[in-house]
Each structure stands twice: as C-alpha cells, then as structure tokens.
Design an enzyme around this catalytic site. Sequence first.
Site, mmCIF file in Angstrom:
data_model
loop_
_atom_site.group_PDB
_atom_site.id
_atom_site.type_symbol
_atom_site.label_atom_id
_atom_site.label_comp_id
_atom_site.label_asym_id
_atom_site.label_seq_id
_atom_site.Cartn_x
_atom_site.Cartn_y
_atom_site.Cartn_z
ATOM 1 N N LYS A 133 20.082 37.676 74.962
ATOM 2 C CA LYS A 133 20.019 38.372 76.261
ATOM 3 C C LYS A 133 18.864 37.846 77.085
ATOM 4 O O LYS A 133 17.795 37.518 76.547
ATOM 5 C CB LYS A 133 19.818 39.880 76.033
ATOM 6 C CG LYS A 133 20.681 40.458 74.948
ATOM 7 C CD LYS A 133 20.519 41.950 74.776
ATOM 8 C CE LYS A 133 21.197 42.412 73.499
ATOM 9 N NZ LYS A 133 20.320 42.394 72.306
ATOM 10 N N LYS B 70 20.539 47.833 62.841
ATOM 11 C CA LYS B 70 19.410 47.030 62.376
ATOM 12 C C LYS B 70 18.840 47.648 61.107
ATOM 13 O O LYS B 70 18.675 48.863 61.002
ATOM 14 C CB LYS B 70 18.316 47.013 63.462
ATOM 15 C CG LYS B 70 16.974 46.430 63.027
ATOM 16 C CD LYS B 70 15.977 47.488 62.594
ATOM 17 C CE LYS B 70 14.667 46.906 62.102
ATOM 18 N NZ LYS B 70 13.764 47.950 61.540
ATOM 19 N N SER B 71 18.507 46.810 60.138
ATOM 20 C CA SER B 71 17.707 47.274 59.008
ATOM 21 C C SER B 71 17.014 46.085 58.376
ATOM 22 O O SER B 71 17.566 44.989 58.355
ATOM 23 C CB SER B 71 18.574 47.972 57.955
ATOM 24 O OG SER B 71 17.756 48.367 56.873
ATOM 25 N N VAL B 72 15.808 46.345 57.864
ATOM 26 C CA VAL B 72 15.142 45.304 57.074
ATOM 27 C C VAL B 72 15.195 45.655 55.588
ATOM 28 O O VAL B 72 14.539 45.022 54.767
ATOM 29 C CB VAL B 72 13.667 45.118 57.517
ATOM 30 C CG1 VAL B 72 13.602 44.487 58.900
ATOM 31 C CG2 VAL B 72 12.894 46.437 57.480
ATOM 32 N N HIS C 239 20.048 41.568 80.166
ATOM 33 C CA HIS C 239 19.596 42.651 79.275
ATOM 34 C C HIS C 239 19.528 44.007 79.983
ATOM 35 O O HIS C 239 19.936 45.022 79.439
ATOM 36 C CB HIS C 239 18.220 42.276 78.711
ATOM 37 C CG HIS C 239 17.871 42.934 77.411
ATOM 38 N ND1 HIS C 239 17.075 42.341 76.460
ATOM 39 C CD2 HIS C 239 18.205 44.148 76.898
ATOM 40 C CE1 HIS C 239 16.947 43.155 75.430
ATOM 41 N NE2 HIS C 239 17.611 44.259 75.672
ATOM 42 N N ASN D 136 25.318 49.673 55.436
ATOM 43 C CA ASN D 136 25.847 49.650 56.807
ATOM 44 C C ASN D 136 27.040 48.698 56.951
ATOM 45 O O ASN D 136 27.757 48.743 57.949
ATOM 46 C CB ASN D 136 24.754 49.246 57.803
ATOM 47 C CG ASN D 136 23.612 50.251 57.843
ATOM 48 O OD1 ASN D 136 23.754 51.368 57.371
ATOM 49 N ND2 ASN D 136 22.480 49.846 58.399
ATOM 50 N N TYR E 133 13.033 40.255 72.233
ATOM 51 C CA TYR E 133 12.647 40.593 70.856
ATOM 52 C C TYR E 133 11.704 39.551 70.247
ATOM 53 O O TYR E 133 11.132 39.767 69.190
ATOM 54 C CB TYR E 133 13.873 40.728 69.942
ATOM 55 C CG TYR E 133 14.960 41.670 70.419
ATOM 56 C CD1 TYR E 133 14.718 42.607 71.422
ATOM 57 C CD2 TYR E 133 16.242 41.624 69.872
ATOM 58 C CE1 TYR E 133 15.725 43.455 71.867
ATOM 59 C CE2 TYR E 133 17.243 42.475 70.307
ATOM 60 C CZ TYR E 133 16.987 43.375 71.320
ATOM 61 O OH TYR E 133 17.989 44.210 71.758
ATOM 62 N N ASP F 31 22.820 39.985 66.702
ATOM 63 C CA ASP F 31 22.460 40.379 68.068
ATOM 64 C C ASP F 31 20.945 40.279 68.234
ATOM 65 O O ASP F 31 20.193 41.045 67.638
ATOM 66 C CB ASP F 31 22.916 41.820 68.332
ATOM 67 C CG ASP F 31 22.696 42.225 69.773
ATOM 68 O OD1 ASP F 31 23.609 42.021 70.597
ATOM 69 O OD2 ASP F 31 21.595 42.721 70.090
ATOM 70 N N ARG G 227 20.145 49.203 52.703
ATOM 71 C CA ARG G 227 20.750 49.721 53.944
ATOM 72 C C ARG G 227 21.600 48.657 54.640
ATOM 73 O O ARG G 227 22.617 48.979 55.252
ATOM 74 C CB ARG G 227 19.658 50.201 54.903
ATOM 75 C CG ARG G 227 18.942 51.450 54.409
ATOM 76 C CD ARG G 227 17.758 51.740 55.297
ATOM 77 N NE ARG G 227 17.144 53.015 55.005
ATOM 78 C CZ ARG G 227 16.001 53.420 55.559
ATOM 79 N NH1 ARG G 227 15.372 52.636 56.433
ATOM 80 N NH2 ARG G 227 15.500 54.587 55.249
HETATM 81 P P1 NDP Z 1 19.590 51.514 64.911
HETATM 82 O O1 NDP Z 1 20.311 52.704 65.475
HETATM 83 O O2 NDP Z 1 20.363 50.398 64.355
HETATM 84 O O3 NDP Z 1 18.590 52.083 63.801
HETATM 85 C C1 NDP Z 1 17.658 51.250 63.141
HETATM 86 C C2 NDP Z 1 16.674 52.150 62.336
HETATM 87 O O4 NDP Z 1 17.407 52.932 61.390
HETATM 88 C C3 NDP Z 1 15.648 51.382 61.577
HETATM 89 O O5 NDP Z 1 14.470 52.156 61.561
HETATM 90 C C4 NDP Z 1 16.230 51.285 60.157
HETATM 91 O O6 NDP Z 1 15.195 51.271 59.205
HETATM 92 C C5 NDP Z 1 16.990 52.595 60.075
HETATM 93 N N1 NDP Z 1 18.223 52.480 59.287
HETATM 94 C C6 NDP Z 1 19.153 51.500 59.376
HETATM 95 N N2 NDP Z 1 20.164 51.731 58.530
HETATM 96 C C7 NDP Z 1 19.880 52.890 57.884
HETATM 97 C C8 NDP Z 1 20.544 53.639 56.886
HETATM 98 N N3 NDP Z 1 21.706 53.233 56.376
HETATM 99 N N4 NDP Z 1 19.963 54.799 56.452
HETATM 100 C C9 NDP Z 1 18.783 55.203 56.976
HETATM 101 N N5 NDP Z 1 18.117 54.535 57.924
HETATM 102 C C10 NDP Z 1 18.644 53.387 58.368
HETATM 103 O O7 NDP Z 1 18.551 51.035 66.035
HETATM 104 P P2 NDP Z 1 18.285 49.763 66.899
HETATM 105 O O8 NDP Z 1 17.529 50.257 68.077
HETATM 106 O O9 NDP Z 1 17.694 48.666 66.120
HETATM 107 O O10 NDP Z 1 19.729 49.315 67.425
HETATM 108 C C11 NDP Z 1 20.544 48.346 66.785
HETATM 109 C C12 NDP Z 1 20.587 47.072 67.597
HETATM 110 O O11 NDP Z 1 21.039 47.337 68.919
HETATM 111 C C13 NDP Z 1 19.220 46.419 67.829
HETATM 112 O O12 NDP Z 1 18.712 45.803 66.669
HETATM 113 C C14 NDP Z 1 19.541 45.489 68.960
HETATM 114 O O13 NDP Z 1 20.240 44.366 68.472
HETATM 115 C C15 NDP Z 1 20.449 46.374 69.806
HETATM 116 N N6 NDP Z 1 19.703 47.080 70.866
HETATM 117 C C16 NDP Z 1 19.951 46.705 72.174
HETATM 118 C C17 NDP Z 1 19.294 47.314 73.213
HETATM 119 C C18 NDP Z 1 19.599 46.883 74.599
HETATM 120 O O14 NDP Z 1 18.898 47.310 75.534
HETATM 121 N N7 NDP Z 1 20.613 46.085 74.825
HETATM 122 C C19 NDP Z 1 18.292 48.370 72.988
HETATM 123 C C20 NDP Z 1 18.123 48.706 71.594
HETATM 124 C C21 NDP Z 1 18.821 48.098 70.590
HETATM 125 P P3 NDP Z 1 14.779 49.966 58.315
HETATM 126 O O15 NDP Z 1 14.899 48.749 59.182
HETATM 127 O O16 NDP Z 1 13.349 50.290 57.957
HETATM 128 O O17 NDP Z 1 15.672 49.944 57.132
#
Ligand code: NDP
Length: 278
Positions: free
Chosen positions: A76, A232-234, A109, A242, A51, A46, A238
């Site tokens: 989007k 999302k995670s980098v 979006h 996930n 982005y 996604d 994780r």
């Molecule tokens: P998420 O709810 O997926 O959370 C991501 C954060 O949580 C990052 O900081 C990541 O850290 C951390 N994280 C991920 N997995 C774990 C884990 N298992 N344990 C602890 N921490 C964890 O947030 P997003 O806002 O990124 O939402 C996901 C996706 O939704 C986006 O990437 C995008 O594709 C979509 N989105 C769409 C929107 C819209 O308006 N349509 C708005 C926002 C998001 P780290 O990366 O450092 O590991």
Amino acid sequence: MTSVPTIDLNNGSKIPQLGFGVFQIPPEDTKAATLEALEVGYRHIDTAQMYQNEAGVGEALAASDLARDDIFVTSKLNNGFHAHDDALIAIDGTLESLGTDHVDLFLIHWPMPGIDIDFVETWKALEEAYRDGRARAIGVSNFQSNHLHRLIDETDIVPAVNQIEVHPYLAQDELREVCRELGIAVEAWSPIAQGAVLDDPALGGVASEVDRSPAQVALRWHIQRGDIVFPKSVTRSRIEENFALFDFELDDGQMAVISALDKGMRTGPNPDEFNMIP
Ligand code: NDP
C-alpha cells in the site's frame, strides 16, 4: 494441505480469501514470521510501505522454495506519497524492497480527504502502474462510499478491492453493500479487532458449540460473508489456528449471533478524519 478458496477480482485476478497480515511486526522479525506463515500454507501476504517491513517480506519470498507466482503479495502507498510522481517513485520503492518486478495488488492506504492532493490524482498514478504491469491489480483502503463514487466517476479503472476495518464489533454492512454493488471486493482489516472481540461471551458461546476457538469462529464468520481476511500473528500456534478455517461451518443462527454483536466500534482511525503523514 488445506486449500484456501480464491475470490475473483473485477480485473480477472484471483486472490486467496485468507492471507497473513504483517502490520506491527517489527522489520527484523518479518522474514521469520512470513516464512512461518508460508510453511503453514498461507499464500497471500498483506504488507504496506507504512509498516516498514516490506523488505522482510521480500527476504521471505527469496528464502522460500515457492515460486513468486504462487504467492499473492499486496502492498500500500504511504500517506506522504499521494502526488502523482511521488506515487510512481514509491511503487518502485516497494518493488525494490520486495525484490520483485510486480505486486499482485497495490492500494492507496488512506484517502486523506483533508490534504490538498486529491486522491483522484493518486489513483491515476496507480492506473499507470497497473497498465505497465508493476501492479497486477489496484485498489483502495479505508475509502468511504463517497470516495469510491468519486473515483469511479472521474477515472477509468474501478478499484479491485476496498480494504476496510471490519470485525464482529464493526460489521460495516452499508459500505460492504456499496462495494458489492460496484463490483469491488471487500478486504476486512483487523478481522479479530486486534483481539478485542475474543472475550465476547456470545462469540465464546458459538465457539463452544462448534468446538473451535473464538478467533476461528470470528474469522470463519468473515469467510462465510465472502470477505477477504489476513489475520496477523507472530505466534506459531495462532498462525496455525487462524489457518484452520475450512473444515467447519457456522449455521445461519450462529452467523446471526455474531452479526448481532455489531456496535459500530472502530479500533482504528476514522477515514474521514485521518490525514496523518508519518
Ligand atoms: P488482527 O485483528 O489480525 O489481530 C492481531 C492481534 O491478535 C495480535 O495482537 C495477535 O497477537 C492477536 N492474535 C492473532 N491471532 C490470534 C488468536 N488466534 N488468538 C488470540 N490472539 C490472536 O489485527 P491487525 O490490526 O494486525 O489486522 C490484520 C491485518 O490487517 C494487518 O496485519 C494488516 O495487514 C491489515 N491492516 C490494514 C489496515 C489498513 O489501514 N489498511 C489497518 C490495520 C490492519 P500475536 O501476534 O502476539 O500472536
């Protein structure tokens, strides 16, 4: 390898219920993160014009051994491109950045209710891209109930999905029910509220009961509610954590404990008020 269930969209497309989100991954890191996700087994990515990392996703698609048709890619439309012709040009820009001739799903979006271009005009451009195959499915994001009803009343194609903020602190049951009645699949963005739900004691309690992490039980709650998620995670560990959601279940009591955490808490903008053009 784990097999991720698919959800049937209203146009006959199938979307993997679990994907990988790339919001806030810097453009230069996106190829590597996406490749890691593909290696772990994710087959749904996604991204969004906003982005600025579609090209990184495209580089990962090109570098991967997987066939293009094995990966479901969503992008989007950015907020500045709501005018009909701008939207079609922007879709071509997405295809160029991704290096593909189609996206599997393309979304408006944000509805942008405060600008002078009506999202009905924007939707008609997406309908054209759907009809000519540039987008194999089309949908919306951050649309409220009244926005969905207007689109359905005034255009031909019912959106395949509505991608909205949903997590244990924002259960969105009313809007999810509206989507269900209209035949629109719900995609839950920020499924762990960008981490904000993970220290919740009740979530932690359920996690201990099933011997999983708080993130895994929050994501499993979404899956059992039937929504589509793409955390999302980098962080490699994780990204793997996930993805490991399909070898355990929450019982009705555990689902209810998580659902009871709803407090209407948005972590992102309110779609009725968000009109920002980046
Ligand atoms: P998420 O709810 O997926 O959370 C991501 C954060 O949580 C990052 O900081 C990541 O850290 C951390 N994280 C991920 N997995 C774990 C884990 N298992 N344990 C602890 N921490 C964890 O947030 P997003 O806002 O990124 O939402 C996901 C996706 O939704 C986006 O990437 C995008 O594709 C979509 N989105 C769409 C929107 C819209 O308006 N349509 C708005 C926002 C998001 P780290 O990366 O450092 O590991």
